[in-house]
Scaffold this active site. Structure first.
Site, PDB file in Angstrom:
ATOM      1  N   GLU A 256       0.811  -1.221   0.000  1.00  0.00           N
ATOM      2  CA  GLU A 256       0.000   0.000   0.000  1.00  0.00           C
ATOM      3  C   GLU A 256       0.843   1.269   0.000  1.00  0.00           C
ATOM      4  OE1 GLU A 256      -2.859  -0.445   3.166  1.00  0.00           O
ATOM      5  OE2 GLU A 256      -3.574  -2.356   2.412  1.00  0.00           O
TER       6      GLU A 256
ATOM      7  N   GLU B  52      -5.425 -10.927  -1.031  1.00  0.00           N
ATOM      8  CA  GLU B  52      -6.201 -10.710   0.203  1.00  0.00           C
ATOM      9  C   GLU B  52      -7.706 -10.779  -0.066  1.00  0.00           C
ATOM     10  OE1 GLU B  52      -4.901  -7.252   2.418  1.00  0.00           O
ATOM     11  OE2 GLU B  52      -2.806  -7.601   1.922  1.00  0.00           O
TER      12      GLU B  52
HETATM   13  O1  9MR Z   1      -6.488  -8.260   8.797  1.00  0.00           O
HETATM   14  C1  9MR Z   1      -5.417  -7.568   9.414  1.00  0.00           C
HETATM   15  C2  9MR Z   1      -5.791  -7.189  10.843  1.00  0.00           C
HETATM   16  O2  9MR Z   1      -5.938  -8.376  11.624  1.00  0.00           O
HETATM   17  C3  9MR Z   1      -4.709  -6.300  11.449  1.00  0.00           C
HETATM   18  O3  9MR Z   1      -5.129  -5.861  12.717  1.00  0.00           O
HETATM   19  C4  9MR Z   1      -4.431  -5.114  10.533  1.00  0.00           C
HETATM   20  C5  9MR Z   1      -3.279  -4.271  11.067  1.00  0.00           C
HETATM   21  O4  9MR Z   1      -2.082  -5.028  11.115  1.00  0.00           O
HETATM   22  O5  9MR Z   1      -4.092  -5.564   9.223  1.00  0.00           O
HETATM   23  C6  9MR Z   1      -5.100  -6.307   8.615  1.00  0.00           C
HETATM   24  O6  9MR Z   1      -4.647  -6.730   7.329  1.00  0.00           O
HETATM   25  C7  9MR Z   1      -4.484  -5.741   6.321  1.00  0.00           C
HETATM   26  C8  9MR Z   1      -3.306  -6.159   5.465  1.00  0.00           C
HETATM   27  O7  9MR Z   1      -2.153  -6.327   6.256  1.00  0.00           O
HETATM   28  C9  9MR Z   1      -3.054  -5.148   4.355  1.00  0.00           C
HETATM   29  N1  9MR Z   1      -4.250  -4.944   3.570  1.00  0.00           N
HETATM   30  C10 9MR Z   1      -5.452  -4.620   4.302  1.00  0.00           C
HETATM   31  C11 9MR Z   1      -5.706  -5.665   5.395  1.00  0.00           C
HETATM   32  C12 9MR Z   1      -6.992  -5.321   6.162  1.00  0.00           C
HETATM   33  O8  9MR Z   1      -6.831  -4.134   6.850  1.00  0.00           O
END
Ligand code: 9MR
Length: 367
Positions: free
Chosen positions: A166, A281
């Site tokens: 991102e 994802e």
């Molecule tokens: O699903 C993930 C959540 O459990 C975490 O708290 C969060 C912060 O680390 O990240 C979420 O995953 C994200 C991913 O790393 C990047 N793309 C978006 C995902 C959803 O927010």
């Protein structure tokens, strides 16, 4: 894509701007009984289907034996969901905490499942001591050390890495090309080059990916995001810094359509540059759908099918990974709360670990 955009989502009326195994015993057991699914059993697929990947959240991995059983049975690729992020590995500057990551990686290796690493650089999920760094020299040294240590530790074991996650602004049309955050603000656009060069040095055989969201429709914002990704790829290539692929997160919105032609064009441009494409994802944001689970599951399946049909038409994808397995542990219910009390249904298994129609669909596109 995390809390950063919650305010955008809530204030924006135009949703457009919101943001290996074989299928052993796969029987449709969706809530509400059998469904008429929008595909025919004779749909043709190439012999080289990609593996079905699953992102693994540490809490259910540790506490729900059924999750581990389903991973063993169905997953052809494992992604530690949070355990390899800076926030998990680097509670303090002087120490790396590999415990959680090792639990998941050891499990995957014991089952012969390849591992995708996520993520070496993200604007979010950083420890506060990293977000507080203001010296470019220090931040560059810390980034290089981190990547050397983490990629080096798992060299030969982690097949592919999300090197940067991102790094493109949510809306490059109004915000400029780059995502704001410590990496960009202190190091400038070089942060991407530093990260890829360090990862390539730490494991020259690893496949290195750039990962991002909202690359699937044909809005002007998405087109600008696609252009930004292409520019980043070309710039790395011009500087002879290795990059091997682009991950499309594919957090799909049930109320948006895939921009089929635009997506195919984007993926083909990436392939022309020699890059692979992965779905990293996948899940469906169902907050605007009616509560009826049967209706919702049908819409979720239609949304994913439209996307997978387009992306697979553009050529092979490296893997198709869902962001978790059970609705019980999805991030969607927290970040995209519904107006009613219905429970979000973004993933292939429901809260009670029952298979949903989405699982049957994904198995048709994967090994
Ligand atoms: O699903 C993930 C959540 O459990 C975490 O708290 C969060 C912060 O680390 O990240 C979420 O995953 C994200 C991913 O790393 C990047 N793309 C978006 C995902 C959803 O927010």
């Amino acid at each position: 894509m995390w809390m950063r955009n919650l305010s955008n989502f809530q204030s924006d009326n135009r949703l457009e701007l919101l943001t290996r195994r074989s299928a052993i015993g796969v029987i449709s057991a969706g809530v509400g009984g059998s469904l008429t699914l929008p595909w025919s059993i004779s749909d043709a697929f190439s012999a080289t289907k990609p593996p079905f990947g699953v992102a693994v959240h540490l809490d259910p991995f540790r506490n729900e034996p059924i999750f581990r059983e389903l991973l063993k049975k169905h997953a052809g690729l494992i992604v530690p969901m949070n355990a390899l992020k800076w926030a998990s590995l680097r509670h303090t500057e002087g120490k790396f905490d590999f415990g959680g990551a090792d639990e998941i990686i050891d499990f995957a290796e014991a089952n012969g499942q390849p591992i995708h690493g996520h993520a070496l650089l993200w604007y979010h999920a950083n420890p506060s001591w990293i977000d507080a760094v203001t010296s470019p020299q220090l931040l560059e040294r810390l980034l290089n050390e981190h990547i050397e240590t983490v990629v080096g530790r798992y060299a030969g074991r982690i097949a592919t890495w999300d090197v940067v996650n991102e790094v493109v602004a949510h809306d490059p049309l109004t915000q400029g090309k780059w995502r704001k955050g410590v990496w960009h603000d202190i190091l400038g656009p070089r942060h991407v080059e530093i990260a890829f060069a360090a990862a390539a040095k730490a494991d020259p055989n690893c496949r290195l990916f750039i990962n991002d969201y909202d690359l699937e429709d044909d809005s002007l914002r998405t087109e600008a995001r696609q252009r930004a990704i292409l520019q980043i790829v070309r710039r790395l290539q011009k500087k002879n810094i290795p990059i091997h692929g682009v991950g499309l997160q594919a957090h799909l919105y049930a109320e948006r359509r895939t921009g089929r032609e635009n997506l195919i064009k984007f993926v083909r441009e990436l392939k022309t540059l020699g890059l692979e494409v992965a779905v990293t994802e996948l899940d469906v944001i169902d907050w605007k759908l009616s509560a009826d689970p049967v209706v919702r599951d049908r819409a979720v399946v239609a949304t994913v099918k439209e996307f997978l049909d387009a992306i697979t038409e553009a050529g092979p994808v490296r893997n198709i990974t869902t962001w978790g397995l059970s609705d019980k542990y999805s991030w969607i219910k927290d970040v995209f709360p519904r107006d009613d009390s219905a429970i979000a249904r973004p993933l292939p298994f429901d809260r009670d670990w029952n298979q949903k129609p989405l699982f049957d669909l994904i198995k048709k596109y994967t090994q």
